[in-house]
Design an enzyme around this catalytic site. Structure first.
Site, PDB file in Angstrom:
ATOM      1  N   HIS A 189     -12.284 -12.701  -1.100  1.00  0.00           N
ATOM      2  CA  HIS A 189     -11.863 -11.301  -1.226  1.00  0.00           C
ATOM      3  C   HIS A 189     -10.657 -11.244  -2.145  1.00  0.00           C
ATOM      4  CE1 HIS A 189     -10.565  -7.279  -0.281  1.00  0.00           C
ATOM      5  NE2 HIS A 189     -11.605  -7.088   0.513  1.00  0.00           N
TER       6      HIS A 189
ATOM      7  N   THR B 206     -17.143  -2.663   1.265  1.00  0.00           N
ATOM      8  CA  THR B 206     -17.831  -3.503   2.246  1.00  0.00           C
ATOM      9  C   THR B 206     -18.572  -2.642   3.270  1.00  0.00           C
ATOM     10  OG1 THR B 206     -16.103  -5.146   2.010  1.00  0.00           O
ATOM     11  CG2 THR B 206     -17.525  -5.343   3.929  1.00  0.00           C
TER      12      THR B 206
ATOM     13  N   ASP C 158     -21.962  -8.184  -1.327  1.00  0.00           N
ATOM     14  CA  ASP C 158     -21.780  -6.769  -0.978  1.00  0.00           C
ATOM     15  C   ASP C 158     -21.417  -5.892  -2.175  1.00  0.00           C
ATOM     16  OD1 ASP C 158     -19.187  -7.816  -1.107  1.00  0.00           O
ATOM     17  OD2 ASP C 158     -18.460  -6.741   0.659  1.00  0.00           O
ATOM     18  N   HIS C 159     -20.616  -6.423  -3.102  1.00  0.00           N
ATOM     19  CA  HIS C 159     -20.189  -5.626  -4.264  1.00  0.00           C
ATOM     20  C   HIS C 159     -19.465  -6.543  -5.235  1.00  0.00           C
ATOM     21  CE1 HIS C 159     -16.250  -5.854  -2.441  1.00  0.00           C
ATOM     22  NE2 HIS C 159     -16.751  -5.360  -1.335  1.00  0.00           N
TER      23      HIS C 159
ATOM     24  N   GLU D  79     -18.894 -11.975   0.702  1.00  0.00           N
ATOM     25  CA  GLU D  79     -17.867 -11.027   0.288  1.00  0.00           C
ATOM     26  C   GLU D  79     -17.638 -11.087  -1.226  1.00  0.00           C
ATOM     27  OE1 GLU D  79     -16.238  -8.580   1.818  1.00  0.00           O
ATOM     28  OE2 GLU D  79     -15.340  -8.226  -0.150  1.00  0.00           O
TER      29      GLU D  79
HETATM   30 MN    MN Z   1     -16.457  -6.426   0.568  1.00  0.00          MN
END
Ligand code: MN
Length: 729
Positions: A421, A304, A482-483, A260
């Site tokens: 996160h 996500t 993911d980013h 994440e």
């Molecule tokens: Mn994410």
């Protein structure tokens, strides 16, 4: 106007209207500077922004003036102001989380994301948000206390009409000024922050609603002619396979680890002389890991869920909103779980510590063909075991083993982590006392290193288990970020830590920060660190070929990264293009172009550069356009590749995963290929974690909780999620 005159003016209906209007405009301007990052540069743009809330607010609140009864008129004005302030407030909260503005699609799909977002919305509140309501609270008190009196003078239609006209005039002036500062603002390029910057949130919202309606009309008119165009287009993404890699991992288990918000710059980064993520660093350099140094995320607002969509389907997320929530319940997918089931008899599962409805996953996964989805219900319900977006990573991994070992092999499984996160919160007890994080002025940055460090530890524990249990021998592990985790506004503070200067930080640097890890690890792979540019869209074709499955018949927008004819460019969802040679902003030659290797802006283009850049810009646009055409119109429902059976989502039930796995094992007897069947004993005891929460509760790793074993399930309780949500949300 002196003080007395002003007080008298406010006691008139038009004065009251002006009071509401001025206060709203002030609140708006405050939020625009304090909460939004609109990139306002020259004085002209400041003036346009100050003007932007006025026209629409007059138009909206003037509706209240048309009511002839004074009391009704005052109430209407206040209610319209409340609604307008509510829209602003909602956008402030949304922006804080997503760095973007609310779209109509986001609102219509809000129910599907809400269960997970609810908690974070409260966490997102800041004291300054009170300012957005303070004026209304005070005005209502003053009205009730008769400090402001309701003007009882009758009111014709002429004055309201005049006010409305003034509003319309200001709005037209606003659009005119905006167009002169930024031509074709409302043209084809739709950039939300620009529209808000120049025209304000109200106008933006109306514009978005109109645009949304237009898109829906277009969708209704899709047909097979479009599908054929897409098929012809995607043909050129199909590249010759690399014989050294094709089928190299055939028949192996696949484990995808979704890191994440994990960015590539964390790899090998040292803070206070210490590595932030020593274990991931060691995997990155491992002699059996294929690592990609220039792998970019390509997510849009769906973040996500966009990343997941690209990895599972090799199609892009949609331009506006999340594909998962907007169309995940109804669209046809040709995704990894079903392709692998058809071509390699794979069983598939997802492990994720948030509620199953978040991003509409429970629907989407069924449509993708996932056999099992282990959401929050399958893990500890202890409040202390959760933080932010769900169960803490170390506990999620530890408690997943008892399920993982019961899945028939070969399996395709995905572990979605959550602890790293934003806002990167951690409980004191989970901090590593031997790791000292940065000491910048930005708390998010300091926290980010701590949660990334925690995530790294949880990956180490999981890998230790894979090795001890022997699973690693017949498994290909894929790790990806993911980013971004830190936003562009935080990057400048971060600059010195990544060897750059805050003063010279620019758009090129921001693009480079969108790199995330991508690693493929398997004991029989010869590792190396590849420098070629790559993106999330390319993962599925690459993995399929490693597993010996041709992607020839599938509609995919990515290309095999290991192909000898490898495709040397990728496009971001916002149109930015990264190629081996260039970083090209959304406007192609007309915008800013950088040399990717040096980071220098190219000012005078050679003919060759002009040709290459124009071509790349066109390619990127086409790629996004055809993917949108496909997904927005659900065209895969009209196309079934040979050898592919469409998914029947009704065959999946994620409330009884455990019972289904056990029944299958009993039915297969000694033909069961689940790890627990093969080893004739559970492997959960091999899992070691230092998660403080589990001290003295180690039996939770090894035992199946009654809530999922199925014994307690009665007719009324077949939906355990509701009870469990309470303990956390
Ligand atoms: Mn994410």
């Amino acid at each position: 106007m002196n003080k007395k005159n002003l007080t008298n003016f406010i006691q008139t209906r038009i004065g009251f209207f002006c009071l509401l209007l001025v206060l709203f405009a002030l609140k708006y301007i405050f939020a625009a500077y304090h909460d939004f990052n609109l990139g306002i540069s020259d004085p002209y743009q400041h003036i346009i922004m100050w003007l932007s809330p006025v026209g629409s607010a007059i138009l909206l609140m003037s509706i209240g003036l048309y009511f002839s009864k004074p009391l009704v008129s005052y109430c209407a004005m206040i209610l319209l102001d409340v609604a307008n302030s509510g829209l602003l407030f909602a956008n402030v909260l949304y922006y804080r989380q997503f760095s973007d503005f609310i779209t109509v699609k986001t609102i219509t799909n809000a129910g599907k994301v809400a269960p997970g977002l609810g908690k974070s919305a409260v966490a997102l509140l800041q004291p300054s948000d009170l300012l957005l309501w303070l004026d209304l609270i005070i005005i209502i008190i003053l009205l009730l206390a008769h400090k402001i009196r309701i003007d009882q003078k009758s009111f014709g239609l002429l004055t309201p009409f005049a006010v409305t006209s003034v509003g319309a005039l200001i709005l037209v002036l606003n659009v005119f000024l905006a167009e002169s500062s930024r031509p074709r603002l409302l043209g084809t390029t739709f950039d939300r922050s620009y529209i808000v910057k120049y025209l304000g949130i109200d106008t933006y919202t109306v514009y978005d609603a109109v645009k949304n309606e237009q898109t829906e009309q277009v969708n209704k008119n899709a047909n097979t002619a479009d599908l054929n165009k897409i098929l012809a287009y995607t043909k050129k993404n199909k590249l010759p396979v690399n014989t050294e890699y094709f089928g190299k991992e055939k028949g192996k288990n696949v484990i995808i680890i979704h890191l994440e918000s994990f960015q590539q710059f964390l790899i090998d980064l040292k803070i206070n002389g210490q590595e932030v993520t020593p274990y991931l660093n060691s995997l990155y350099h491992n002699k059996h890991t294929l690592s990609f140094a220039n792998f970019y995320h390509q997510v849009g607002i769906g973040r996500t869920s966009d990343a997941e969509n690209m990895l599972e389907t090799s199609t892009y997320g949609i331009s506006d909103g999340s594909l998962f929530t907007a169309m995940g319940s109804s669209n046809t997918f040709q995704a990894a779980p079903q392709i692998l089931r058809q071509h390699g008899n794979y069983t598939s599962a997802v492990f994720h510590g948030n509620v199953g409805t978040f991003w509409n996953r429970d629907d989407v996964y069924k449509n993708m063909g996932y056999n099992y989805f282990f959401d929050q219900n399958y893990f500890s319900h202890d409040k202390n075991d959760h933080i932010g977006y769900g169960i803490k990573d170390k506990i999620m991994f530890a408690e997943s083993i008892k399920y993982l070992e019961r899945i028939q092999q070969p399996f395709y499984t995905k572990f979605i982590t959550v602890t790293n996160h934003t806002p990167f919160d951690m409980d004191e007890e989970d901090l590593d006392p031997s790791f000292k994080t940065s000491d910048t002025s930005d708390k998010s940055i300091n926290n980010y290193f701590e949660t990334a460090h925690y995530l790294d530890q949880s990956i180490r524990e999981f890998f230790n288990y894979l090795k001890k249990s022997g699973l690693i021998k017949n498994t290909m592990v894929v790790i990806y970020g993911d980013h971004y985790g830190l936003t562009n506004s935080e990057n400048e503070t971060l600059a010195p830590m990544v060897g750059e200067s805050s003063d010279t930080w620019n758009a090129y640097n921001n693009v480079q920060m969108q790199r995330v890890p991508f690693m493929i690890h398997a004991p029989n792979l010869k590792g190396k660190i590849k420098q070629e540019v790559a993106g999330e869209i390319d993962v599925l074709p690459t993995l399929l070929h490693l597993l010996g499955i041709s992607n020839r018949n599938y509609i995919q927008f990515g290309s095999d990264l290991l192909s000898p004819k490898y495709r040397p460019w990728l496009t971001f969802r916002n149109g930015t293009i990264v190629s081996q040679k260039y970083v090209i902003g959304g406007k192609g030659l007309k915008g800013i172009v950088y040399d990717r290797k040096s980071g220098k802006q190219i000012i005078n283009f050679t003919e060759q550069e002009k040709y290459e850049i124009t071509k790349l810009a066109k390619e990127g646009k086409m790629s996004l356009k055809y993917s949108d055409l496909l997904n927005n119109h659900n065209l895969l429902r009209l196309y079934t590749p040979s050898g592919f059976k469409p998914v029947d989502p009704t065959q999946f039930d994620y409330l009884t995963n455990y019972r289904q796995m056990e029944e299958l094992r009993q039915k297969l007897k000694n033909k069961s290929t689940a790890l627990i069947s093969k080893q004739r004993k559970s492997t959960t005891r091999l899992y070691k974690t230092d998660a403080t929460e589990l001290k003295g509760r180690e039996e939770e790793i090894t035992t199946i909780p009654e809530s999922v074993s199925g014994n307690h399930l009665t007719e009324k309780q077949t939906k355990p999620s509701k009870n469990h949500k309470k303990s956390y949300n």
